[in-house]
Design a protein around this motif. Structure first.
Motif, PDB file in Angstrom:
ATOM      1  N   HIS A   1       6.075 -41.487 -20.181  1.00 59.47           N
ATOM      2  CA  HIS A   1       5.286 -42.476 -20.933  1.00 59.47           C
ATOM      3  C   HIS A   1       5.172 -42.073 -22.408  1.00 59.47           C
TER       4      HIS A   1
ATOM      5  N   HIS B   1       7.285 -43.568  -7.799  1.00 54.28           N
ATOM      6  CA  HIS B   1       7.553 -43.923  -9.195  1.00 54.28           C
ATOM      7  C   HIS B   1       7.885 -42.711 -10.074  1.00 54.28           C
TER       8      HIS B   1
ATOM      9  N   HIS C   1      12.095 -46.241 -17.497  1.00 56.56           N
ATOM     10  CA  HIS C   1      11.358 -47.042 -16.524  1.00 56.56           C
ATOM     11  C   HIS C   1      12.207 -48.185 -15.966  1.00 56.56           C
TER      12      HIS C   1
ATOM     13  N   ASN D   1      11.542 -41.816 -11.951  1.00 57.44           N
ATOM     14  CA  ASN D   1      11.688 -41.543 -13.384  1.00 57.44           C
ATOM     15  C   ASN D   1      12.423 -40.228 -13.621  1.00 57.44           C
TER      16      ASN D   1
ATOM     17  N   ASP E   1       6.135 -38.431 -14.856  1.00 59.05           N
ATOM     18  CA  ASP E   1       5.933 -39.841 -15.231  1.00 59.05           C
ATOM     19  C   ASP E   1       5.123 -39.934 -16.525  1.00 59.05           C
TER      20      ASP E   1
HETATM   21 FE   FE2 Z   1       5.466 -44.774 -15.364  1.00 54.84          FE
END
Ligand code: FE2
Length: 382
Positions: free
Chosen positions: A197, A278, A264, A282, A193
């Motif tokens: 980002h 989460h 996302h 991803n 994740d």
């Molecule tokens: Fe995230």
């Protein structure tokens, strides 16, 4: 050079064992009455003990709310805020993963400003003021300790965000020792994740994409890409854990000011409808979205490749970067396909329609994406 604004947490405190300093920091910068927001699992695991001891030693009165759950619903935010108000808290500490820190941000706001939660969803809607806020992350992934974002589950499957520089914590306290016992699958998912980002911040078409975010994204990928396997397979390696925690924070600073995009947007419906964490959501769509974006990101992906992957130094290309990421997801043990997490093929059109509602994110994608594109990506990932 385009004009831009860059906001982040004004104070970062990092170190192995730094949690022992929380009492001294709180007494000096937060005041004598603090609401601490966390989840019951962390309390049970004993992770909070050193923090509570340090706060007590410093003469700080603490009221603990440990009712945070993953994908926190509105009711949890409201209960935490009511408890903080009843305690007459003068500051808030968020202690935990992204969910605990997200809830703490809203507690700091609601307990002080008198605003009502349904009125402050959206970008720049919250007015404040808020209580002073310190965040202690216990995972290396969300970067929530330095972002202006708090995500709340509002219906059965719907999520809404409060997005405002007002809720960026005043202090982020980063102690990698708190992450030493994270299980491998959590380390892997949260680490991927954080890498997403950095990648999405770097290539974001947001008008506020900026050289500071880009520099941070590169260093974040350098730390994350070169340490994630070690952190997953050798959880007690303090140096790898430290690199992951700093990397996720830097990626958080990057995307806080240059927001994320289609990875996302396509990941959220997977979490919302099928309860997939989460980071794993991803990872499931990451290679497919990046392959879709590659034609618009040849140069950017080639620039990022050698930061994340030592083996790509001197032979970086967009394709090599995307394939190295896909193989990394496998090496850290994440399920490769949507079917592996129990998603039926006939759910894919519904996921695609839901993903298209994430307009806040899709506008930042380097290649414009239609409903048919979203369907094709989910089909490829299935
Ligand atoms: Fe995230």
């Amino acid at each position: 050079m385009q004009p831009f604004t860059f906001n982040t947490a004004p104070s970062l405190v990092f170190g192995s064992g730094a949690i022992a300093r929380i009492g001294e920091i709180a007494a000096r910068q937060l005041g004598p009455r603090i609401a601490l927001v966390t989840d019951a699992g962390l309390v049970k695991a004993g992770l909070l003990e050193k923090a509570l001891h340090a706060l007590e030693e410093a003469g700080v009165a603490v009221d603990v709310f440990d009712g945070v759950v993953a994908d926190p619903p509105e009711a949890v935010v409201l209960a935490a805020a009511a408890k903080a108000k009843a305690f007459d808290a003068r500051a808030v500490i968020g202690f935990g993963g992204g969910s605990s820190i997200d809830v703490a941000k809203l507690v700091a706001l609601l307990a002080r400003s008198g605003e009502s939660l349904p009125d402050i969803y959206g970008v720049g809607v919250a007015k404040g003021p808020r209580l002073p806020l310190l965040a202690v992350p216990t995972t290396a992934g969300t970067g929530s300790e330095v972002t202006p974002i708090s995500i709340v589950t509002t219906g059965a499957h719907e999520k809404k965000g409060v997005v405002s520089p007002l809720i960026i914590p005043d202090i982020a306290l980063l102690d990698p020792d708190l992450t030493l016992n994270l299980p491998p699958h959590v380390t892997a998912a949260t680490g991927i994740d954080a890498m997403v980002h950095a990648i999405e911040a770097y290539t974001s078409t947001s008008a506020n994409n900026n050289p500071v975010s880009k520099a941070l994204a590169k260093e974040a990928l350098h730390l994350l890409g070169r340490n994630i396997e070690r952190a997953v397979h050798h959880g007690q390696d303090g140096e790898a854990r430290a690199a992951m925690l700093i990397g996720s924070m830097l990626a958080g600073q990057a995307f806080a000011n240059s927001p994320v995009a289609a990875v996302h947007a396509l990941a959220y419906p997977i979490g919302g409808h099928f309860g997939v964490p989460h980071g794993l959501s991803n990872a499931l769509v990451l290679p497919y979205v990046l392959r879709f974006n590659a034609s618009a990101c040849e140069q950017a992906y080639a620039e990022l490749a050698p930061y994340a992957f030592q083996e790509l130094e001197g032979r970086a290309s967009a394709d090599a970067f995307v394939e190295a990421l896909a193989s990394l997801c496998m090496k850290v043990g994440l399920q490769p396909r949507l079917r592996d997490v129990g998603i039926p093929q006939d759910a894919l059109p519904m996921l695609a329609e839901d993903a298209m509602k994430q307009t806040r994110l899709l506008v930042n994608n380097p290649r414009s994406l239609t409903l048919n594109d979203a369907r094709a990506i989910y089909e490829a990932a299935w």
